[in-house]
Design a protein around this motif. Structure first.
Motif: not given
Length: 281
Positions: A29, A54-57, A59-60, A62, A97-99, A102
């Motif tokens: 961040e 990430s709220s879905k995983a 981590a997100r 890059r 989470q990737t670009e 998931p």
């Protein structure tokens, strides 16, 4: 001065100095795209990965090469999984989470495994003779016309007639950039041969006009699994060996189940940690 912690790991490693090196920034961040690209260029590894909440995983991710960002890559995903698991930020079953979307992951007995996205394929338009000339091989060494495969990162897959021919390949840089190119600055080809459930593979890519060999490539292994799934070659469990030609052995585990789901796994060895100093802008 801003400080960003990172860890260095070797992914697909069977020994301390084997595998594919990876830098994982555990709290990215505050870094923008330009800073991440500059840091990846500074490390000059195949990829450097930056972790965000990430709220879905768990981590997100890059993922950056020294030249560009990738939507998905296997060894950064598995290396990130191992780092998060070691830090207590992921359990034994989790999602990153990737670009490219998931990616489900598991950890079992020190082996981290990802489940790849379903594959798509398209013809390359290359004939056997043109492919052989590009790779410095004989036409008889090429089993079939190459195809572009994509389970998250599109790559040119070339099936080779023997392990010896895979190891003998010497790509011609000019022909490689003409015939294995997705877009300017993005040329890539994955050579493979399988026998007795062991595949010998090599991945070549273009960087600043030179053809470079990658030590271990999880995304290409996933694409190979995708090719197998699309062509009815499943279920299977293969040992994938990469890096012989550059004296950097990588061992990947590829499985495709009866439903065609592709999984790629390997071991991760931690080798170093540190803090990257970034001056105030």
């Amino acid at each position: 001065m801003h400080l960003f912690p990172f860890q260095l790991v070797n992914v697909f490693a069977e020994s301390h100095f084997g595998g594919n090196p990876l830098a994982v920034f555990t709290d990215a961040e505050g870094l923008d795209d330009a800073a991440m690209q500059a840091i990846a260029r500074q490390f000059n590894l195949s990829e450097t990965v930056f972790l965000f909440p990430s709220s879905k995983a768990a981590a997100r991710l890059r993922i950056f090469t020294p030249s560009y960002e990738m939507p998905f890559a296997g060894h950064p995903t598995l290396g990130s999984a191992a780092v998060l698991h070691r830090l207590g930020r992921a359990g034994d079953d989790f999602v990153l989470q990737t670009e490219a979307g998931p990616i489900p992951l598991t950890q079992r007995d020190g082996v981290f495994t990802l489940q790849a996205n379903a594959a798509t394929a398209r013809p390359s338009g290359l004939g056997l003779a043109d492919t052989a000339a590009m790779l410095g091989l004989a036409e008889a060494d090429i089993v079939a016309a190459p195809e572009w495969l994509d389970t998250g990162t599109e790559q040119l897959l070339v099936r080779i007639a023997s392990r010896e021919a895979v190891l003998a390949a010497r790509p011609d840089p000019q022909l490689f950039m003409q015939r294995a190119t997705l877009q300017p600055g993005r040329s890539v080809a994955y050579l493979w041969h399988e026998g007795d459930n062991v595949a010998t593979v090599r991945l070549f890519f273009e960087q600043h006009g030179a053809v470079i060999e990658d030590p271990g490539t999880g995304s290409a292994c996933a694409n190979l699994g995708g090719w197998c799934a699309l062509n009815g070659r499943h279920p299977l469990a293969w040992r994938i060996e990469q890096g012989h030609a550059i004296d950097r052995l990588n061992v990947l585990q590829l499985s495709v189940d009866a439903a065609g789901r592709v999984r790629v796994g390997g071991r991760v060895i931690f080798v170093a940690s540190g803090v990257f100093e970034l001056p105030d802008s």
